[in-house]
Design a protein around this motif. Structure first.
Motif, short mmCIF file in Angstrom:
data_model
loop_
_atom_site.label_atom_id
_atom_site.label_comp_id
_atom_site.label_asym_id
_atom_site.label_seq_id
_atom_site.Cartn_x
_atom_site.Cartn_y
_atom_site.Cartn_z
N SER A 76 0.83 -1.21 0.00
CA SER A 76 0.00 0.00 0.00
C SER A 76 0.86 1.26 0.00
CB SER A 76 -0.90 -0.01 1.25
OG SER A 76 -1.33 1.28 1.57
N GLY A 77 0.59 2.15 -0.93
CA GLY A 77 1.28 3.43 -0.94
C GLY A 77 1.01 4.22 0.33
N ASP A 78 -0.24 4.17 0.81
CA ASP A 78 -0.59 4.89 2.04
C ASP A 78 0.24 4.38 3.22
OD1 ASP A 78 -2.44 6.11 0.43
OD2 ASP A 78 -4.20 5.42 1.55
N ASP A 79 0.37 3.06 3.33
CA ASP A 79 1.15 2.50 4.44
C ASP A 79 2.61 2.93 4.34
OD1 ASP A 79 -1.13 1.26 5.41
OD2 ASP A 79 -0.58 -0.74 4.69
N ARG A 80 3.17 2.98 3.14
CA ARG A 80 4.57 3.40 2.98
C ARG A 80 4.72 4.86 3.36
NH1 ARG A 80 9.10 2.98 4.43
NH2 ARG A 80 10.79 3.64 3.08
N ILE A 81 3.75 5.69 3.02
CA ILE A 81 3.81 7.11 3.39
C ILE A 81 3.79 7.25 4.90
CG2 ILE A 81 2.53 9.29 3.33
CD1 ILE A 81 1.74 8.44 0.39
N VAL A 82 2.92 6.51 5.57
CA VAL A 82 2.87 6.56 7.04
C VAL A 82 4.21 6.12 7.62
CG1 VAL A 82 1.77 5.58 9.10
CG2 VAL A 82 0.37 6.33 7.16
N GLU A 83 4.80 5.06 7.07
CA GLU A 83 6.11 4.59 7.54
C GLU A 83 7.16 5.67 7.36
OE1 GLU A 83 6.93 1.11 5.22
OE2 GLU A 83 5.42 -0.10 6.26
N LEU A 84 7.18 6.34 6.22
CA LEU A 84 8.16 7.39 5.98
C LEU A 84 8.01 8.54 6.97
CD1 LEU A 84 8.13 7.52 2.08
CD2 LEU A 84 10.09 6.90 3.52
N VAL A 85 6.78 8.94 7.23
CA VAL A 85 6.56 10.01 8.21
C VAL A 85 7.09 9.57 9.57
CG1 VAL A 85 4.81 11.34 9.46
CG2 VAL A 85 4.61 11.04 6.98
N ALA A 86 6.77 8.34 9.97
CA ALA A 86 7.22 7.84 11.27
C ALA A 86 8.74 7.73 11.35
CB ALA A 86 6.57 6.48 11.55
N GLU A 87 9.38 7.30 10.25
CA GLU A 87 10.83 7.08 10.25
C GLU A 87 11.63 8.36 10.07
OE1 GLU A 87 11.32 4.43 6.95
OE2 GLU A 87 10.30 2.77 7.95
N GLU A 88 11.17 9.26 9.21
CA GLU A 88 12.02 10.36 8.77
C GLU A 88 11.61 11.75 9.25
OE1 GLU A 88 13.26 10.28 4.72
OE2 GLU A 88 13.03 8.12 4.58
N ALA A 89 10.45 11.87 9.86
CA ALA A 89 9.97 13.21 10.21
C ALA A 89 9.93 13.45 11.71
CB ALA A 89 8.59 13.43 9.60
N ARG A 90 10.70 12.71 12.44
CA ARG A 90 10.70 12.88 13.90
C ARG A 90 11.23 14.24 14.33
NH1 ARG A 90 12.98 7.00 15.12
NH2 ARG A 90 11.04 5.87 14.88
N ASP A 91 12.33 14.65 13.73
CA ASP A 91 13.01 15.86 14.17
C ASP A 91 13.02 16.96 13.13
OD1 ASP A 91 13.70 14.66 16.65
OD2 ASP A 91 15.32 13.58 15.64
N ARG A 92 12.07 16.91 12.22
CA ARG A 92 11.98 17.97 11.22
C ARG A 92 10.55 18.07 10.71
NH1 ARG A 92 14.57 16.27 5.55
NH2 ARG A 92 14.12 14.05 5.49
N PRO A 93 10.25 19.21 10.13
CA PRO A 93 8.89 19.38 9.62
C PRO A 93 8.63 18.48 8.41
CG PRO A 93 10.25 21.27 9.04
CD PRO A 93 11.08 20.40 9.93
N CYS A 94 7.38 18.08 8.28
CA CYS A 94 6.99 17.18 7.19
C CYS A 94 5.65 17.64 6.63
CB CYS A 94 6.88 15.76 7.73
SG CYS A 94 6.37 14.54 6.49
#
Length: 124
Positions: A76-94
């Motif tokens: 799922s593209g949606d699931d991958r987007i959620v994963e990316l937000v969780a993995e890469e947007a912890r310490d920066r704006p997204c």
């Protein structure tokens, strides 16, 4: 130096937002979106951004280009987007670009801002 704004584009949702025949060539439509993102970035944003375009289905295999990272969702593209937000947007704006209501809710819970497809289609 602060990390640039992470902009994650839901390619299927953005491409599907305009009935321009994209369904006849999903991969070609994704490549055109990727090329527009590489050329124009995010209209109206002057700050540096890191652009990530998430593709799925028939658009898998679209290659990255300078300025646009392409992530092929294994499912799922949606699931991958959620994963990316969780993995890469912890310490920066997204910023996530999608009109999908459920995806908007999911990434919003993780602290991402959301905007619609027009933000990257160059439309007012």
């Amino acid at each position: 130096m602060d990390a640039p704004l992470l902009v994650i584009v839901d390619a299927a949702n953005v491409i599907g937002s305009v009935p321009d025949g994209w369904w006849r060539d999903r991969r070609g439509a994704a490549e055109r979106l990727r090329d527009r993102l590489a050329r124009d970035g995010v209209p109206g944003r002057d700050e540096p951004v890191e652009l990530v375009m998430v593709v799925e289905g028939a658009a898998r295999g679209v290659e990255p280009v300078p300025g646009v990272r392409v992530e092929a969702a294994p499912r799922s593209g949606d699931d991958r987007i959620v994963e990316l937000v969780a993995e890469e947007a912890r310490d920066r704006p997204c910023l996530v670009v999608t009109a999908d209501r459920e995806l908007r809710r999911r990434v919003g819970e993780l602290g991402a801002d959301v905007t619609g497809p027009r933000a990257v289609r160059g439309e007012s």
